[in-house]
Structures are given as structure tokens and as C-alpha cells.
Design an enzyme around this catalytic site. Sequence first.
Site, mmCIF file in Angstrom:
data_model
loop_
_atom_site.group_PDB
_atom_site.id
_atom_site.type_symbol
_atom_site.label_atom_id
_atom_site.label_comp_id
_atom_site.label_asym_id
_atom_site.label_seq_id
_atom_site.Cartn_x
_atom_site.Cartn_y
_atom_site.Cartn_z
ATOM 1 N N GLN A 114 0.834 -1.205 0.000
ATOM 2 C CA GLN A 114 0.000 0.000 0.000
ATOM 3 C C GLN A 114 0.868 1.254 0.000
ATOM 4 O O GLN A 114 1.752 1.398 0.846
ATOM 5 C CB GLN A 114 -0.924 0.013 1.209
ATOM 6 N N ASP A 168 -3.326 1.007 -3.889
ATOM 7 C CA ASP A 168 -3.939 2.067 -3.074
ATOM 8 C C ASP A 168 -3.466 3.461 -3.487
ATOM 9 O O ASP A 168 -2.969 4.228 -2.660
ATOM 10 C CB ASP A 168 -3.646 1.826 -1.587
ATOM 11 N N ASP A 184 -6.786 -2.266 -5.833
ATOM 12 C CA ASP A 184 -7.631 -1.333 -5.066
ATOM 13 C C ASP A 184 -7.163 0.106 -5.238
ATOM 14 O O ASP A 184 -7.166 0.887 -4.286
ATOM 15 C CB ASP A 184 -7.601 -1.700 -3.576
#
Length: 321
Positions: free
Chosen positions: A133, A156, A179
Site C-alpha cells: 500500500q 492504493d 484497489d
Amino acid sequence: MKKILTGVFVIMIFMRVSGQTKITVAQDGSGNYSTVQQALNQVPLHNTKPFIIYIKDGIYKEKLHLDSFENFVTLIGEDQFKTILTFDDHTGKVSQNGDTINTKTSYSFLIKANNFTAQNITFQNEAGFTAGQAVALESDGDKAQFFNCRFIGNQDVLFTNNENSRQYYKDCYIEGTTDFIFGSATVWFEDCHIHSKKNSHLTAASTPQDHEFGYVFNDCVLTGDTSLHAVSLGRPWRPYASVTYIHCYIDEHIKPEGWSNWNKTENYKTARFAEYENYGPGSQKANRVSWSKQLNNDEIKKYIIKDVLSKWEPKECNFNL
């Protein structure tokens, strides 16, 4: 994609014109400040008037923060490909003060202020493909709008992190792996290009149950690296995640079933995933998951920008350079 600002960049001196403050950032010393954070620090607390920051071309490696009381700020870059705001924090990295970075603290730029606008800027996290992330931009304030901007990273990338936030992205380019558009805000994406770099998930919405809308992609283009064939349109980070694609071109990197569950949890049972009149090789309806929806001509009528964004109608900037 339309380019909003073109031509010669005009260096502005620090001044107040018609209630607006205008300053310039330039790494070569020709502006008022040489770093972006120095310029952001000039925004008065509880600001109520337009505060315009022109950023000349350059790679500005800074961890940036605009606080919640520093409202009505507009950042305008000289060129979206050459005006780059970047940093390289990521989960697991130890910061200079000894803290271990997590998703929330991995941002390159954190915007808590309301009424923020950006044009012609690249927001980037350069932590790398395997770093985990690593947020390029975390947008928390209400009425945030981005025109002709680029959001570059891997996992992310764009964190829309406030359930009371309304955000608007037009003519923007967003790329990532997993994501890479995620959070709880209500967001409208118009004429944007969304590019996947891994067989993973495009969105991870966490829309609250009492919010009718989450992410709406209208007239967008979805592409992926040529090796990809199993990317999902999204997975529900929270049970009532809401994501809708309308009139979007969907390339062959999107898997036939379209959507994914969240680690085999029960979130999919209440997720609100929908499509309407998409086209392209990845848009075929036949094999979509049973818990997603193809909107009909009556249901699509409620997808109007001012209604999705609760009576807020974004407007492109028209500042005199």
C-alpha cells in the site's frame, strides 16, 4: 482528453487581486517559493477566499499536507506530465521519526481542506510495484475537484477517505495495481482514463449504507497492460460498497464475471455494483456475477451529477493566468 491549460506559463508574483491570493512555486528560484509545502503553508487558517498556487514544471519530491482549516486552495501546474508531486512512503517503511508507515500515513499528498481544486498536475507515489500500500493522494475534504490531472502509483493510489466528502474528477488519468481507487467518499469520474497494471481489483469502495451513491464512472475508458486478463471492476471493502460504470469503454483486461468478492466475506450480499450501456470487449453481460446489476432506462435517470453529489455542481476553473 481535453487539456485545460495550454501555452506559455506566466510567472505570477505574490499579490492579491479581486480578493484572490496568487503565488508561484518554481524550483529555479523564479517564483515566490521553491517547494510546494512552503506555498501551502501560506494559506491562512479558516481561509474563505481563493488561494491560487501556480506550480512550474519540475519533480517535487515532498510529503505534502493541506490542513482542514486551509480551504479554497487551487493548485495549477504548468504541464500535467512535467509538474509532478511525488513521494515514496509505503506500508512497512520506517519514517524519519521512527514510526512504521501504514496505509493512512503512506500518502504523498494529504488534503483535508474543503473546496480544493487541482489542474494539470501529476500526483504520484513512487514506492514501487512490490512495495504494498502506497497512497499517492488522500483526499478527505468536501467539494474536491480535479481537472486534467494524473494519479500514478501501484496499490492504493487514490484514497477518497471521508464518507461526508463529495469529489469530482474530469479528464484525469489514474493507474495502479490493486484497489487503486478506494474509500468511502461519493465521487463522480467524468471522461477519465483508468489503467490497470496487475490482475487485481480496480476499486475498493467502502460506501456507507445510508449513502445512495459511492463511485460513479461516466464516459470513462478502462484499459490494462496487454498481459492482463483477470482484472475486476471492484470488490466491496465494506458491505454496502457502491460502484457504477455508465457508458464506459471496457477493454479485454476485465474478467468476464466483472466483479470480485472481498476475501470470501459476506460483503457481496449487500454490495451495490452496477453497469449501464458499457461497451468494448470486457463489457459483455452474459457472465457477470449474479449479485451485480445491469441498470435499466428508468434506473439510470437518477444518475445526474448534481443529484449524486448532493446538489453540488463542480465547475472548471477559469483563473486569469
